[in-house]
Write a protein that holds these residues in place. Structure first.
Motif, short mmCIF file in Angstrom:
data_model
loop_
_atom_site.label_atom_id
_atom_site.label_comp_id
_atom_site.label_asym_id
_atom_site.label_seq_id
_atom_site.Cartn_x
_atom_site.Cartn_y
_atom_site.Cartn_z
N THR A 39 -6.56 -6.53 7.48
CA THR A 39 -6.61 -7.06 6.27
C THR A 39 -7.29 -5.94 5.63
O THR A 39 -7.15 -5.57 4.29
CB THR A 39 -6.94 -8.34 5.95
OG1 THR A 39 -6.02 -9.36 6.42
CG2 THR A 39 -7.10 -8.71 4.37
N ASP A 42 -5.85 -2.71 5.20
CA ASP A 42 -4.91 -2.85 3.90
C ASP A 42 -5.42 -2.84 2.76
O ASP A 42 -5.01 -2.03 1.79
CB ASP A 42 -4.29 -4.35 4.19
CG ASP A 42 -2.80 -4.52 3.11
OD1 ASP A 42 -2.25 -3.38 2.78
OD2 ASP A 42 -2.81 -5.41 2.44
N PHE A 53 -4.73 -5.04 -7.40
CA PHE A 53 -4.91 -6.01 -6.51
C PHE A 53 -5.96 -6.91 -6.93
O PHE A 53 -6.42 -7.94 -5.96
CB PHE A 53 -5.08 -5.32 -4.89
CG PHE A 53 -6.38 -4.43 -4.94
CD1 PHE A 53 -7.27 -4.91 -4.44
CD2 PHE A 53 -6.18 -3.15 -5.60
CE1 PHE A 53 -8.60 -4.10 -4.33
CE2 PHE A 53 -7.22 -2.35 -5.27
CZ PHE A 53 -8.27 -2.84 -4.81
N LYS A 69 -6.34 -9.59 -3.77
CA LYS A 69 -5.06 -9.61 -3.08
C LYS A 69 -4.81 -8.55 -2.07
O LYS A 69 -5.29 -7.26 -2.49
CB LYS A 69 -3.94 -9.81 -4.32
CG LYS A 69 -3.79 -10.97 -5.16
CD LYS A 69 -2.97 -10.82 -6.13
CE LYS A 69 -3.04 -12.02 -7.05
NZ LYS A 69 -1.67 -11.92 -7.92
N ASN A 70 -3.91 -8.78 -0.96
CA ASN A 70 -3.58 -7.58 -0.05
C ASN A 70 -2.27 -7.13 -0.68
O ASN A 70 -1.77 -7.17 -2.02
CB ASN A 70 -3.38 -8.36 1.19
CG ASN A 70 -2.24 -9.14 1.26
OD1 ASN A 70 -1.41 -9.19 0.44
ND2 ASN A 70 -2.24 -9.92 2.49
N SER A 71 -1.54 -6.28 0.00
CA SER A 71 -0.65 -5.48 -0.37
C SER A 71 0.62 -6.31 -0.75
O SER A 71 1.69 -6.01 -1.47
CB SER A 71 0.00 -4.31 0.47
OG SER A 71 0.12 -4.65 1.71
N THR A 72 0.86 -7.65 0.09
CA THR A 72 2.01 -8.37 -0.39
C THR A 72 1.63 -9.11 -1.55
O THR A 72 2.46 -10.36 -1.56
CB THR A 72 2.14 -9.33 1.18
OG1 THR A 72 1.15 -9.94 1.39
CG2 THR A 72 2.76 -8.17 2.14
N GLY A 73 0.58 -9.40 -2.14
CA GLY A 73 0.30 -10.26 -3.02
C GLY A 73 -0.80 -11.54 -2.64
O GLY A 73 -0.87 -12.38 -3.64
N LYS A 74 -0.87 -11.65 -1.40
CA LYS A 74 -1.72 -12.90 -0.92
C LYS A 74 -3.17 -12.84 -1.22
O LYS A 74 -3.80 -11.75 -0.99
CB LYS A 74 -1.29 -12.94 0.48
CG LYS A 74 -2.23 -14.23 1.24
CD LYS A 74 -1.82 -14.26 2.71
CE LYS A 74 -2.90 -15.47 3.45
NZ LYS A 74 -2.94 -15.41 4.60
#
Length: 101
Positions: A39, A42, A53, A69-74
């Motif tokens: 993470t 990332d 992000f 947020k991370n690269s997946t939007g989480k």
């Protein structure tokens, strides 16, 4: 500076600090140190994405905070509360600068 800690329940978390040691952001708990490291890598790769992000929030008391947020939007972390929007924006700049260290 990014520091990884292990809590009493065995979960890992990273804490992002400024150069003077002030806590800028704390992550969500992760199950393993490997997941925490992934993470961190990332979010460091996202630092040049013009802040896309960062999720800016205001709570019911009118305080401001930033969620990362991370690269997946989480959402993987959150700042403390700021008393002003300008303070929050300055906090974002500090977070970005700390990710470059």
């Amino acid at each position: 500076m990014i520091k990884i800690i292990k809590d009493k329940d065995g979960f890992y978390q990273f804490i992002l600090k400024s150069g003077n040691g002030q806590v800028l952001l704390k992550s969500i708990p992760f199950n393993s140190e490997n997941e925490t490291d992934k993470t961190i890598r990332d979010i460091k790769s996202l630092k040049k994405s013009n802040g896309k992000f960062f999720e800016r929030r205001t709570n019911t008391d009118g305080k401001f905070l930033v969620e990362l947020k991370n690269s997946t939007g989480k959402i993987v972390g959150a700042s403390g509360f700021y008393s002003s929007e300008a303070g929050m924006e300055n906090g974002i700049l500090n977070i970005k600068n700390s990710l470059e260290e």
